[in-house]
Scaffold this motif. Structure first.
Motif, short mmCIF file in Angstrom:
data_model
loop_
_atom_site.label_atom_id
_atom_site.label_comp_id
_atom_site.label_asym_id
_atom_site.label_seq_id
_atom_site.Cartn_x
_atom_site.Cartn_y
_atom_site.Cartn_z
N GLY A 1 0.80 -1.21 0.00
CA GLY A 1 0.00 0.00 0.00
C GLY A 1 0.84 1.27 0.00
N GLN A 2 0.15 2.38 0.17
CA GLN A 2 0.82 3.69 0.15
C GLN A 2 1.87 3.81 1.25
OE1 GLN A 2 0.29 6.07 -2.36
NE2 GLN A 2 2.20 6.83 -1.49
N ASP A 3 1.59 3.23 2.42
CA ASP A 3 2.58 3.30 3.50
C ASP A 3 3.89 2.63 3.09
OD1 ASP A 3 0.84 4.69 5.13
OD2 ASP A 3 0.23 2.92 6.28
N GLY A 4 3.80 1.50 2.39
CA GLY A 4 5.00 0.81 1.93
C GLY A 4 5.77 1.62 0.89
N VAL A 5 5.03 2.23 -0.03
CA VAL A 5 5.67 3.10 -1.03
C VAL A 5 6.38 4.24 -0.32
CG1 VAL A 5 5.25 4.68 -2.96
CG2 VAL A 5 3.99 2.52 -2.84
N ASN A 6 5.73 4.84 0.64
CA ASN A 6 6.33 5.97 1.36
C ASN A 6 7.60 5.55 2.12
OD1 ASN A 6 4.20 7.50 0.41
ND2 ASN A 6 3.10 7.51 2.37
N LEU A 7 7.57 4.37 2.75
CA LEU A 7 8.76 3.87 3.46
C LEU A 7 9.94 3.71 2.50
CD1 LEU A 7 7.37 1.11 5.86
CD2 LEU A 7 8.59 3.19 6.52
N LEU A 8 9.69 3.07 1.36
CA LEU A 8 10.77 2.85 0.40
C LEU A 8 11.28 4.18 -0.15
CD1 LEU A 8 12.58 0.95 -1.20
CD2 LEU A 8 10.77 0.84 -2.94
N CYS A 9 10.38 5.09 -0.47
CA CYS A 9 10.81 6.39 -0.99
C CYS A 9 11.63 7.15 0.04
CB CYS A 9 9.60 7.22 -1.43
SG CYS A 9 8.82 6.62 -2.95
N ARG A 10 11.22 7.11 1.31
CA ARG A 10 11.99 7.79 2.36
C ARG A 10 13.40 7.23 2.46
NH1 ARG A 10 7.12 8.17 5.37
NH2 ARG A 10 7.58 6.28 6.54
N LEU A 11 13.51 5.90 2.38
CA LEU A 11 14.83 5.28 2.44
C LEU A 11 15.69 5.69 1.24
CD1 LEU A 11 16.82 3.18 3.69
CD2 LEU A 11 15.77 1.52 2.14
N MET A 12 15.13 5.58 0.04
CA MET A 12 15.89 5.93 -1.16
C MET A 12 16.29 7.40 -1.15
SD MET A 12 13.83 3.60 -3.95
CE MET A 12 14.91 3.94 -5.37
N ARG A 13 15.38 8.28 -0.71
CA ARG A 13 15.69 9.71 -0.62
C ARG A 13 16.80 9.96 0.39
NH1 ARG A 13 10.27 10.82 -0.38
NH2 ARG A 13 10.46 11.17 1.85
N ALA A 14 16.71 9.33 1.56
CA ALA A 14 17.72 9.55 2.60
C ALA A 14 19.11 9.17 2.10
CB ALA A 14 17.37 8.76 3.86
N ILE A 15 19.21 8.02 1.46
CA ILE A 15 20.51 7.57 0.96
C ILE A 15 20.96 8.44 -0.21
CG2 ILE A 15 21.71 5.66 -0.20
CD1 ILE A 15 20.00 3.76 1.57
N GLY A 16 20.07 8.71 -1.14
CA GLY A 16 20.42 9.54 -2.30
C GLY A 16 20.85 10.94 -1.90
N ARG A 17 20.14 11.55 -0.96
CA ARG A 17 20.50 12.89 -0.50
C ARG A 17 21.85 12.88 0.22
NH1 ARG A 17 14.65 14.74 1.96
NH2 ARG A 17 13.77 15.51 -0.02
N ARG A 18 22.06 11.87 1.07
CA ARG A 18 23.32 11.80 1.82
C ARG A 18 24.51 11.69 0.87
NH1 ARG A 18 25.07 10.87 7.30
NH2 ARG A 18 23.04 11.80 7.69
N LEU A 19 24.34 10.89 -0.20
CA LEU A 19 25.44 10.66 -1.13
C LEU A 19 25.45 11.63 -2.31
CD1 LEU A 19 25.35 6.75 -1.27
CD2 LEU A 19 26.75 8.24 0.20
N GLY A 20 24.32 12.28 -2.57
CA GLY A 20 24.22 13.14 -3.75
C GLY A 20 24.28 12.33 -5.03
N LYS A 21 23.70 11.10 -4.97
CA LYS A 21 23.78 10.19 -6.11
C LYS A 21 22.43 9.52 -6.34
CE LYS A 21 28.63 9.29 -5.44
NZ LYS A 21 29.70 8.42 -5.69
N PRO A 22 22.18 9.09 -7.58
CA PRO A 22 20.95 8.35 -7.86
C PRO A 22 20.93 7.00 -7.14
CG PRO A 22 22.03 9.03 -9.90
CD PRO A 22 22.98 9.31 -8.78
N VAL A 23 19.73 6.58 -6.78
CA VAL A 23 19.50 5.27 -6.15
C VAL A 23 18.43 4.60 -7.00
CG1 VAL A 23 18.77 4.07 -4.06
CG2 VAL A 23 19.94 6.28 -3.88
N THR A 24 18.69 3.39 -7.49
CA THR A 24 17.74 2.73 -8.37
C THR A 24 17.22 1.42 -7.79
OG1 THR A 24 19.51 1.62 -9.59
CG2 THR A 24 18.73 3.72 -10.49
N LEU A 25 15.98 1.10 -8.14
CA LEU A 25 15.34 -0.16 -7.78
C LEU A 25 15.11 -0.94 -9.06
CD1 LEU A 25 13.64 -1.82 -5.50
CD2 LEU A 25 11.70 -0.84 -6.72
N THR A 26 15.59 -2.19 -9.09
CA THR A 26 15.41 -3.05 -10.25
C THR A 26 14.79 -4.37 -9.82
OG1 THR A 26 17.59 -4.08 -10.06
CG2 THR A 26 17.47 -2.06 -11.38
N PRO A 27 14.17 -5.08 -10.75
CA PRO A 27 13.69 -6.41 -10.40
C PRO A 27 14.85 -7.27 -9.89
CG PRO A 27 12.82 -5.75 -12.53
CD PRO A 27 13.86 -4.74 -12.14
#
Length: 160
Positions: free
Chosen positions: A107-133
């Protein structure tokens, strides 16, 4: 407003299509980037457990993690939120690789959790973070876009 909406990305959270443990990656990294991620885990107060060859040990500095991972199975388990496990595998300094379990992200809560994690790491590093199958690194579906400062769609969902 959330980065992504469940209705737009639900297909990318389907374990039958993506594999239950899709791959998340930050490419073109260094030992310093790994250390920044370890520092992020600590500064956020996320629960974590580091193990080598299945034995829990104190989390060392990134340089030591990467040196040990050549001869040992070095795994860092992080819980950024209750019920949400992220598994970092220290394969090499040039790539930060981790898995998330889609069965924990509903659900939306799961999407938000993943986005928060990817944003936190991406912002800290200043680099793209990708999700693949799972085991399909050439086909990213979601990613943190540094310039947009948010997680965006990188592929179009197939309408079933």
């Amino acid at each position: 407003m959330p980065d992504l909406l469940w209705d737009d990305v639900r297909e990318f959270f389907d374990p039958d299509l993506m594999g239950s443990l899709p791959d998340v990656q930050v490419a073109d990294t260094s030992v310093e980037d790994w250390q920044a991620v370890l520092d992020l885990v600590r500064s956020q107060g996320w629960s974590c457990e580091y193990s080598e060859d299945g034995v829990a040990v104190r989390l060392p500095r990134a340089a030591d993690v990467l040196a040990r991972s050549e001869g040992a199975d070095a795994v860092l388990r992080v819980w950024p939120a209750a019920g949400f496990l992220v598994i970092f595998r220290a394969y090499e300094a040039s790539s930060i690789d981790f898995d998330v379990d889609l069965r924990e992200l509903r659900g939306q809560d799961g999407v938000n959790l993943l986005c928060r994690l990817m944003r936190a790491i991406g912002r800290r590093l200043g680099k793209p973070v990708t999700l693949t199958p799972e085991s399909d690194p050439l086909h990213p579906v979601l990613g943190f876009d540094v310039e947009a400062d948010r997680v965006v769609l990188l592929a179009e969902p197939r309408l079933s």
